[in-house]
Design a protein around this motif. Structure first.
Motif, mmCIF file in Angstrom:
data_model
loop_
_atom_site.group_PDB
_atom_site.id
_atom_site.type_symbol
_atom_site.label_atom_id
_atom_site.label_comp_id
_atom_site.label_asym_id
_atom_site.label_seq_id
_atom_site.Cartn_x
_atom_site.Cartn_y
_atom_site.Cartn_z
ATOM 1 N N LEU A 190 0.964 -1.228 0.116
ATOM 2 C CA LEU A 190 -0.088 0.009 0.006
ATOM 3 C C LEU A 190 0.977 1.270 0.043
ATOM 4 N N ALA A 191 2.105 1.280 0.840
ATOM 5 C CA ALA A 191 2.725 2.481 0.819
ATOM 6 C C ALA A 191 3.638 2.839 -0.530
ATOM 7 N N ILE A 192 3.912 1.615 -1.140
ATOM 8 C CA ILE A 192 4.486 1.697 -2.564
ATOM 9 C C ILE A 192 3.499 2.307 -3.555
ATOM 10 N N GLY A 193 2.128 1.956 -3.505
ATOM 11 C CA GLY A 193 1.237 2.432 -4.283
ATOM 12 C C GLY A 193 1.116 3.836 -3.921
ATOM 13 N N ARG A 194 0.923 4.271 -2.862
ATOM 14 C CA ARG A 194 0.514 5.645 -2.338
ATOM 15 C C ARG A 194 1.838 6.664 -2.694
ATOM 16 N N VAL A 236 12.189 -2.324 5.488
ATOM 17 C CA VAL A 236 13.223 -1.875 4.769
ATOM 18 C C VAL A 236 12.926 -1.419 3.368
ATOM 19 N N LYS A 237 11.931 -2.121 2.820
ATOM 20 C CA LYS A 237 11.501 -1.500 1.396
ATOM 21 C C LYS A 237 10.661 -0.321 1.438
ATOM 22 N N ILE A 238 9.898 -0.167 2.512
ATOM 23 C CA ILE A 238 9.138 1.200 2.530
ATOM 24 C C ILE A 238 9.988 2.241 3.157
ATOM 25 N N ASN A 296 13.246 2.593 2.091
ATOM 26 C CA ASN A 296 13.945 2.870 1.016
ATOM 27 C C ASN A 296 13.369 3.565 0.071
ATOM 28 N N ALA A 297 12.119 3.272 -0.160
ATOM 29 C CA ALA A 297 10.975 4.208 -1.033
ATOM 30 C C ALA A 297 10.862 5.527 -0.445
ATOM 31 N N CYS A 298 10.556 5.683 0.990
ATOM 32 C CA CYS A 298 10.459 7.016 1.416
ATOM 33 C C CYS A 298 11.688 7.632 1.225
ATOM 34 N N PHE A 299 12.862 7.191 1.573
ATOM 35 C CA PHE A 299 14.097 7.796 1.500
ATOM 36 C C PHE A 299 14.459 8.391 0.091
ATOM 37 N N SER A 300 14.268 7.332 -0.747
ATOM 38 C CA SER A 300 14.556 8.080 -2.137
ATOM 39 C C SER A 300 13.640 9.196 -2.602
ATOM 40 N N VAL A 301 12.338 9.374 -2.247
ATOM 41 C CA VAL A 301 11.469 10.062 -2.554
ATOM 42 C C VAL A 301 12.035 11.570 -1.816
ATOM 43 N N HIS A 302 12.599 11.565 -0.611
ATOM 44 C CA HIS A 302 13.191 12.848 0.157
ATOM 45 C C HIS A 302 14.409 13.174 -0.490
ATOM 46 N N VAL A 303 15.349 11.991 -0.865
ATOM 47 C CA VAL A 303 16.575 12.316 -1.356
ATOM 48 C C VAL A 303 16.597 12.921 -2.829
ATOM 49 N N ARG A 304 15.790 12.361 -3.639
ATOM 50 C CA ARG A 304 15.596 12.712 -4.948
ATOM 51 C C ARG A 304 14.154 13.342 -5.419
ATOM 52 N N GLY A 305 13.601 13.867 -4.391
ATOM 53 C CA GLY A 305 12.208 14.537 -4.530
ATOM 54 C C GLY A 305 12.162 15.450 -5.491
ATOM 55 N N SER A 306 13.361 16.365 -5.548
ATOM 56 C CA SER A 306 13.402 17.493 -6.407
ATOM 57 C C SER A 306 13.374 17.244 -7.840
ATOM 58 N N GLU A 307 13.929 15.779 -8.039
ATOM 59 C CA GLU A 307 13.837 15.245 -9.423
ATOM 60 C C GLU A 307 12.508 15.032 -10.172
#
Length: 283
Positions: free
Chosen positions: A196-200, A248-250, A252-263
């Motif tokens: 559900l988190a990945i989909g959101r 860990v999967k959730i 990593n997904a949330c971390f990727s959004v914050h790190v590369r969110g500007s992209e």
């Protein structure tokens, strides 16, 4: 002279003279033992009746196990349908999807869980636990998923068991979900929350995904304190490994959004194209 000495020698052995008397005793004892045979037959008849009762009990238990397996199969299938319904949620249809999922869950409780309750009430639940444990875990997973998506809170064991009481006959011991099956279902819930988190995140609801991440972290942290104290925790240990992977999967997904969110964050949930991330100026 010889005759008198032999006679004196024979008289010195009383055991030899008592042999006929002993033979009479042995024959009499054998006759008495043979007269006890009717009592032995009566004992055999009583034993046969007792084993007949055991056979009837085992046959009834096996028949009940088959009925419990069939009811459990229906509970599992329809609980999975509720979970699939929840995964159709989006920003635009959240209330509609959750209302449909709650109605489906109520139908599972009234139609299929009620059959399971009627079969198991007033019996030793642990004897047939392997026949219904997976269905109960799936039901717990569906019920807790609906509660979290609606209120963001955890549906506890007391609330689930309270909802099952109206389905039982008050004159006998009702079926109550045990702590082990509840925790196993709760462990499976984290896998569904990961999906559900990945989909959101893909739908642009990053804050909702972060809320799911924190909720799954809390469940994993609390279970790491409970599982080592459990007597039989082999099954829970396997689920704990899978739960850690979901956490860990959730993260990593949330971390990727914050790190590369500007992209790529401006593209999430937006129908207007933004080509700045490709190095192309806006027209």
């Amino acid at each position: 002279m010889l005759y008198s000495s032999c006679r004196h020698l024979l008289s010195s052995f009383p055991m030899a003279a008592s042999k006929p008397h002993r033979l009479h005793q042995i024959v009499g004892a054998s006759l008495l033992s043979s007269s006890k045979k009717p009592r032995t037959m009566a004992t055999d008849s009583t034993m046969k009746q007792e084993f007949t009762k055991y056979a009837d009990y085992l046959n009834e238990l096996n028949d009940k196990r088959e009925r419990v397996v069939k009811a459990s199969r229906d509970v599992t299938i329809n609980s999975k349908k509720v979970i699939f319904q929840v995964h159709r949620i989006s920003k635009d249809n959240k209330e509609e999807v959750l209302a449909k999922a709650e109605n489906d869950l109520a139908a599972v409780t009234d139609q299929y869980i009620s059959r399971l309750v009627k079969e198991l009430q007033g019996t030793d639940f642990w004897k047939l636990r392997r026949a219904y444990t997976f269905a109960v875990q799936e039901y717990v997973e569906a019920a807790t998923l609906c509660r979290f998506c609606k209120t963001g809170t955890l549906l506890n064991l007391a609330e689930i068991n309270a909802s099952l009481l109206p389905l039982s006959d008050q004159s006998v011991e009702p079926l109550q979900i045990n702590v082990l099956d509840y925790l196993l279902g709760l462990a499976d819930l984290t896998g569904e929350l990961m999906r559900l988190a990945i989909g959101r995140i893909s739908d642009g609801e990053v804050e909702y995904a972060e809320k799911i991440c924190q909720f799954v972290r809390d469940i994993y942290r609390e279970l790491t304190l409970v599982v080592p104290r459990m007597d039989d925790n082999s099954e829970m240990k396997k689920k704990m490994e899978t739960m850690l992977q979901s956490v860990v999967k959730i993260e990593n997904a949330c971390f990727s959004v914050h790190v590369r969110g500007s992209e790529y964050n401006p593209l999430l949930g937006s129908s207007d194209p933004d080509y700045s991330i490709f190095g192309v100026l806006d027209f």
